[in-house]
Enzyme design. Structure first.
Site, PDB file in Angstrom:
ATOM      1  N   ASP A  70      45.310  44.447  50.109  1.00 13.58           N
ATOM      2  CA  ASP A  70      46.453  43.952  49.349  1.00 13.58           C
ATOM      3  C   ASP A  70      47.117  45.048  48.518  1.00 13.58           C
ATOM      4  O   ASP A  70      46.591  46.157  48.384  1.00 13.58           O
ATOM      5  CB  ASP A  70      46.013  42.787  48.443  1.00 13.58           C
ATOM      6  CG  ASP A  70      44.673  43.032  47.750  1.00 13.58           C
ATOM      7  OD1 ASP A  70      44.254  44.202  47.657  1.00 13.58           O
ATOM      8  OD2 ASP A  70      44.048  42.062  47.316  1.00 13.58           O
ATOM      9  N   ASN A 139      37.734  32.994  40.361  1.00 15.15           N
ATOM     10  CA  ASN A 139      38.208  31.702  40.894  1.00 15.15           C
ATOM     11  C   ASN A 139      37.959  31.594  42.405  1.00 15.15           C
ATOM     12  O   ASN A 139      38.439  30.673  43.046  1.00 15.15           O
ATOM     13  CB  ASN A 139      39.702  31.515  40.579  1.00 15.15           C
ATOM     14  CG  ASN A 139      40.576  32.586  41.235  1.00 15.15           C
ATOM     15  OD1 ASN A 139      40.083  33.420  42.000  1.00 15.15           O
ATOM     16  ND2 ASN A 139      41.858  32.556  40.952  1.00 15.15           N
ATOM     17  N   HIS A 141      38.870  33.843  44.715  1.00 16.88           N
ATOM     18  CA  HIS A 141      39.845  34.482  45.615  1.00 16.88           C
ATOM     19  C   HIS A 141      39.228  35.659  46.366  1.00 16.88           C
ATOM     20  O   HIS A 141      38.316  36.320  45.880  1.00 16.88           O
ATOM     21  CB  HIS A 141      41.151  34.861  44.902  1.00 16.88           C
ATOM     22  CG  HIS A 141      41.086  36.049  43.990  1.00 16.88           C
ATOM     23  ND1 HIS A 141      41.795  36.137  42.816  1.00 16.88           N
ATOM     24  CD2 HIS A 141      40.401  37.221  44.074  1.00 16.88           C
ATOM     25  CE1 HIS A 141      41.557  37.295  42.240  1.00 16.88           C
ATOM     26  NE2 HIS A 141      40.714  37.971  42.977  1.00 16.88           N
ATOM     27  N   GLU A 146      44.579  33.050  46.682  1.00 15.22           N
ATOM     28  CA  GLU A 146      44.210  32.283  45.495  1.00 15.22           C
ATOM     29  C   GLU A 146      43.866  30.840  45.889  1.00 15.22           C
ATOM     30  O   GLU A 146      44.257  30.383  46.965  1.00 15.22           O
ATOM     31  CB  GLU A 146      45.403  32.281  44.519  1.00 15.22           C
ATOM     32  CG  GLU A 146      45.827  33.666  44.051  1.00 15.22           C
ATOM     33  CD  GLU A 146      44.965  34.223  42.921  1.00 15.22           C
ATOM     34  OE1 GLU A 146      43.808  33.773  42.753  1.00 15.22           O
ATOM     35  OE2 GLU A 146      45.450  35.122  42.212  1.00 15.22           O
TER      36      GLU A 146
HETATM   37  C1  F6R Z   1      41.259  43.762  45.466  1.00 18.11           C
HETATM   38  C2  F6R Z   1      41.068  42.373  45.830  1.00 18.11           C
HETATM   39  C3  F6R Z   1      40.520  41.352  44.882  1.00 18.11           C
HETATM   40  C4  F6R Z   1      39.272  41.816  44.129  1.00 18.11           C
HETATM   41  C5  F6R Z   1      38.778  40.737  43.160  1.00 18.11           C
HETATM   42  C6  F6R Z   1      37.596  41.200  42.348  1.00 18.11           C
HETATM   43  O1  F6R Z   1      41.785  44.508  46.543  1.00 18.11           O
HETATM   44  O2  F6R Z   1      41.394  42.045  46.928  1.00 18.11           O
HETATM   45  O3  F6R Z   1      40.233  40.179  45.598  1.00 18.11           O
HETATM   46  O4  F6R Z   1      38.262  42.137  45.054  1.00 18.11           O
HETATM   47  O5  F6R Z   1      39.823  40.385  42.296  1.00 18.11           O
HETATM   48  O6  F6R Z   1      38.008  42.230  41.506  1.00 18.11           O
HETATM   49  P1  F6R Z   1      36.969  43.083  40.646  1.00 18.11           P
HETATM   50  O7  F6R Z   1      36.138  43.844  41.613  1.00 18.11           O
HETATM   51  O8  F6R Z   1      37.841  43.996  39.817  1.00 18.11           O
HETATM   52  O9  F6R Z   1      36.187  42.095  39.835  1.00 18.11           O
END
Ligand code: F6R
Length: 238
Positions: A70, A139, A141, A146
């Site tokens: 992303d 959450n 994701h 989401e």
């Molecule tokens: C990032 C992504 C997100 C993160 C998730 C966890 O490319 O796709 O899904 O993997 O938000 O983020 P952290 O590792 O910062 O807790």
């Protein structure tokens, strides 16, 4: 569960070591593999160890291609908050990868729908990822898919939820600077990966348990991974 392995590690360092071992193993087994990569706090330690492995001559990234999950919309590649910048500084500039073989969706394309279609086709033309590294949001994701009333299949532009904006604001000067939209792989490309490696710190235990031992629902997007044939989850205990 079709093919899930849950590995619990003592802490973040051990989680990173195990994850780097599995990714490094993939690169050794198939030097021209396609790695699906993620940004965020979870993979930083893993990327450090991969960079070290390359510096020490144990790993060779010269034929590896990468596809990221992303990117924020509206941030240029040179913006220190962009995911392109994150990947360059944490991994790509530290290993012997050909930068032209590193792909992310563009957050500044003039037509986001066209960009989504381009990125979907690009990743499919590469055959999908041999191994997709994932983090998980509190959450549930994955990528920026989401909680919703359906699983979005294709690459798409997404409105970030309040909780994700709040979580990500720790990396920005102020919350107003956090982009409110992003472009992300959908569930289709994530499920297309031959192997999934999800890493989660101790603060994610509750959502990891809900996602992998609860019911499969788009309200917990990661729960779809229960249907993937080859998933490894590495969860840090502290
Ligand atoms: C990032 C992504 C997100 C993160 C998730 C966890 O490319 O796709 O899904 O993997 O938000 O983020 P952290 O590792 O910062 O807790």
């Amino acid at each position: 569960m079709i093919g899930m392995r849950m590995i619990e590690t003592k802490n973040y360092q051990e989680m990173s070591r195990k994850a780097a071992g599995l990714i490094g193993g993939q690169v050794l087994l198939k030097p021209d593999c396609v790695l699906g990569l993620a940004t965020g706090s979870s993979p930083i330690g893993t990327y450090d160890l991969l960079a070290k492995g390359c510096e020490e001559g144990l790993l060779d990234f010269s034929q590896v291609r990468t596809v990221n999950l992303d990117e924020y919309c509206g941030l240029k590649a040179a913006d220190p908050q962009s995911y392109r910048y994150f990947m360059d500084t944490h991994l790509f500039d530290r290993v012997n990868i050909n930068k032209e073989n590193t792909f992310l969706p563009s957050g500044t394309a003039p037509d986001m729908e066209a960009e989504a279609q381009r990125y979907e086709a690009l990743v499919r033309s590469m055959g999908g990822a041999d191994l997709q590294l994932l983090g998980i949001g509190h959450n549930g994701h994955i990528g920026f898919n989401e909680p919703a009333d359906h699983f979005p299949a294709a690459v798409h532009q997404v409105q970030l939820t309040e909780s994700t904006i709040r979580a990500n604001s720790r990396l920005f000067d102020k919350i107003e600077d956090v982009p409110t939209t992003a472009i992300t792989m959908g569930i289709g490309l994530i499920m297309l990966a031959r192997k999934i490696l999800l890493i989660a710190g101790a603060d994610k235990r509750a959502i990891v348990e809900e996602a992998f031992y609860g019911k499969i629902t788009p309200q917990v997007p990661a729960s779809i991974l229960q249907l993937h044939p080859d998933v490894t989850v590495i969860l840090a205990k502290e």
